[in-house]
Design a protein around this motif. Structure first.
Motif, PDB file in Angstrom:
ATOM      1  N   GLU A  88      41.742 -96.516  16.181  1.00  0.00           N
ATOM      2  CA  GLU A  88      42.843 -95.766  15.586  1.00  0.00           C
ATOM      3  C   GLU A  88      43.285 -94.671  16.538  1.00  0.00           C
ATOM      4  OE1 GLU A  88      44.017 -93.754  11.311  1.00  0.00           O
ATOM      5  OE2 GLU A  88      41.934 -93.655  11.979  1.00  0.00           O
ATOM      6  N   ASN A  95      44.721 -91.178  17.978  1.00  0.00           N
ATOM      7  CA  ASN A  95      44.697 -89.778  17.555  1.00  0.00           C
ATOM      8  C   ASN A  95      46.101 -89.230  17.330  1.00  0.00           C
ATOM      9  OD1 ASN A  95      42.252 -89.920  19.886  1.00  0.00           O
ATOM     10  ND2 ASN A  95      41.685 -89.094  17.892  1.00  0.00           N
ATOM     11  N   LYS A 119      50.282 -90.642  16.999  1.00  0.00           N
ATOM     12  CA  LYS A 119      51.282 -91.707  16.958  1.00  0.00           C
ATOM     13  C   LYS A 119      52.656 -91.059  16.927  1.00  0.00           C
ATOM     14  CE  LYS A 119      48.443 -95.039  14.330  1.00  0.00           C
ATOM     15  NZ  LYS A 119      48.382 -95.847  13.070  1.00  0.00           N
ATOM     16  N   HIS A 160      54.711 -82.462  13.536  1.00  0.00           N
ATOM     17  CA  HIS A 160      53.764 -82.909  12.499  1.00  0.00           C
ATOM     18  C   HIS A 160      54.162 -82.360  11.137  1.00  0.00           C
ATOM     19  CE1 HIS A 160      49.699 -82.760  10.430  1.00  0.00           C
ATOM     20  NE2 HIS A 160      49.857 -84.043  10.707  1.00  0.00           N
ATOM     21  N   THR A 184      52.042 -88.651  13.631  1.00  0.00           N
ATOM     22  CA  THR A 184      50.806 -88.809  12.866  1.00  0.00           C
ATOM     23  C   THR A 184      49.650 -88.321  13.731  1.00  0.00           C
ATOM     24  OG1 THR A 184      51.695 -90.734  11.708  1.00  0.00           O
ATOM     25  CG2 THR A 184      49.303 -90.443  11.673  1.00  0.00           C
ATOM     26  N   ILE A 185      48.818 -87.438  13.179  1.00  0.00           N
ATOM     27  CA  ILE A 185      47.679 -86.876  13.898  1.00  0.00           C
ATOM     28  C   ILE A 185      46.394 -87.275  13.164  1.00  0.00           C
ATOM     29  CG2 ILE A 185      46.601 -84.794  14.829  1.00  0.00           C
ATOM     30  CD1 ILE A 185      49.347 -85.256  15.970  1.00  0.00           C
ATOM     31  N   ASN A 186      45.423 -87.795  13.900  1.00  0.00           N
ATOM     32  CA  ASN A 186      44.142 -88.187  13.326  1.00  0.00           C
ATOM     33  C   ASN A 186      42.994 -87.564  14.114  1.00  0.00           C
ATOM     34  OD1 ASN A 186      45.078 -90.092  11.262  1.00  0.00           O
ATOM     35  ND2 ASN A 186      45.692 -91.383  12.987  1.00  0.00           N
ATOM     36  N   ASN A 187      42.134 -86.843  13.412  1.00  0.00           N
ATOM     37  CA  ASN A 187      40.895 -86.313  13.988  1.00  0.00           C
ATOM     38  C   ASN A 187      41.127 -85.440  15.221  1.00  0.00           C
ATOM     39  OD1 ASN A 187      39.306 -87.785  12.072  1.00  0.00           O
ATOM     40  ND2 ASN A 187      39.560 -89.619  13.340  1.00  0.00           N
TER      41      ASN A 187
END
Length: 418
Positions: free
Chosen positions: A363, A365, A367, A387, A393-396
């Protein structure tokens, strides 16, 4: 087929430009002859200007564009950047994807020349946003009374400049460009403007070195008498604060001849150098916000090679991670398909490296679209703001850390038109 225009193509190019850009005033035979000569000179000179044309199967010219080869300050370091202008399609061949082909050629040519960043001034921002261009810095038009400028400098040191001062003006300009992210080095076209005295210049010298300069024209106020005029400041550059103060004092002293000073800048902090920032609109934005400037969006940026941009810029002068860091960035680029996909970013203690991954199930971090990436990495907008509006899209990952690592500390400024 798209190729460089030759001498025999210039007359057809002038006809296309005349209908695409009526404001250029090249409708008459005499004007077209002058424009054809302009194309010939610009194409033949060693000036970084190249004209390309789209030809159909019968060798008829149906579209043109101008490529400008610039040196631009990208976060403190000059890099080669392309600018595209004068994109025009034959009046009888609109909606045939000719503009699409011209832009595709421009992007591929940039990649072949190892140019990682391109730019343009849009006729329609939404049209170019769909082609992967991100919004650039805002431009503010201030329209102030001369006495709104703080007059605590010595205006006696300000003197008129002439075309004989060209080299001093160019040296000052390029020094200013080196200090300001987004600035483009003085171009061949701009040098011609100085030689031809297209504007008036005043400047400040210190120890025989030009440390500040200002280009202006006087403009009659519409529907008023011949003594009523504004001063349009086209360029205001300085390398020392006292040079700014001296030029500001000189502008302030023009209040007996000038009604308003019109100054267009990317720097919204200019507001804080004024004792009275109000323009002439007398407009209140509810509830009691006084209009001080009108704002617009113009310059747009597009990254054409993500890994090369990282190698060239390497986000120098920005904060670095405290330890080994790896993150995945997923980019959507519908116009330059080969650039879409996932990229691995690694910081190993010295610099960032970026590698495009052929396949990954991890996945990402981050997008985002290439248009937003271009605006972010040029410092026009924070990732935090993108954001907040749901554009990325921000992950972790900590979005504030990402801004400190990858976003230039200042928004770009640019004076160059093309």
């Amino acid at each position: 087929m798209i190729r460089l225009l030759q001498k025999q193509d210039f007359e057809h190019a002038a006809n296309i430009a005349a209908l695409a850009y009526p404001g250029m005033n090249i409708q008459t035979t005499e004007e077209k002859i002058k424009f054809v000569e302009r194309l010939r000179v610009e194409q033949e000179e060693q000036n970084g200007i190249h004209y390309f044309g789209y030809f159909n199967d019968t060798e008829a010219l149906l579209g043109i564009y101008r490529l400008n080869d610039f040196e631009c300050n990208v976060n403190g370091k000059f890099q080669r950047v392309f600018g595209i202008g004068m994109v025009a399609v034959h009046l009888l061949h609109k909606k045939e994807k000719i503009a699409f082909q011209l832009l595709s050629h421009f992007h591929q040519h940039a990649r072949q020349e190892n140019v990682a960043l391109v730019s343009l001034y849009p006729f329609n921002p939404s049209f170019y946003r769909k082609m992967g261009y991100g919004y650039g810095p805002m431009k503010y038009e201030f329209k102030i009374k001369p006495d709104a400028l703080i007059a605590n400098g010595d205006k006696v040191l300000v003197q008129l400049l002439s075309p004989n001062d060209e080299e001093a003006i160019v040296t000052l300009y390029n020094d200013y460009a080196l200090q300001n992210h987004g600035m483009i080095k003085r171009t061949w076209t701009e040098r011609r403007y100085i030689k031809n005295a297209a504007t008036n210049y005043v400047g400040v010298f210190e120890n025989e070195e030009l440390i500040g300069a200002l280009a202006f024209t006087l403009q009659p106020v519409k529907d008023s008498h011949f003594l009523h005029q504004h001063m349009v400041v086209h360029e205001w550059i300085w390398t020392k604060p006292n040079a700014y103060k001296q030029l500001a004092s000189w502008l302030s002293s023009q209040q007996d001849q000038v009604d308003r000073i019109i100054f267009r800048t990317n720097d919204q902090s200019f507001l804080y150098a004024l004792t009275n920032p109000l323009n002439d609109s007398n407009h209140l934005i509810p509830s009691a916000n006084h209009e001080v400037a009108t704002a617009g969006t113009g310059m747009m940026y597009r990254i054409t090679n993500i890994t090369l941009f990282v190698d060239n810029m390497n986000f120098h002068k920005l904060n670095r991670p405290d330890e080994y860091t790896r993150l995945l960035l997923e980019i959507e680029d519908d116009f330059l398909i080969e650039q879409s996909g996932s990229y691995e970013f690694i910081y190993s203690g010295d610099f960032w490296s970026a590698t495009k991954l052929l396949n990954t199930n991890e996945e990402a971090n981050i997008k985002m679209g290439i248009h937003d990436l271009s605006s972010w990495w040029m410092g026009c907008v924070s990732l935090e703001s993108l954001h907040k509006y749901g554009e990325v899209t921000i992950n972790n990952m900590d979005v504030n850390l990402l801004d400190r690592w990858f976003r230039p500390k200042t928004s770009p400024i640019c004076f160059t038109s093309f």
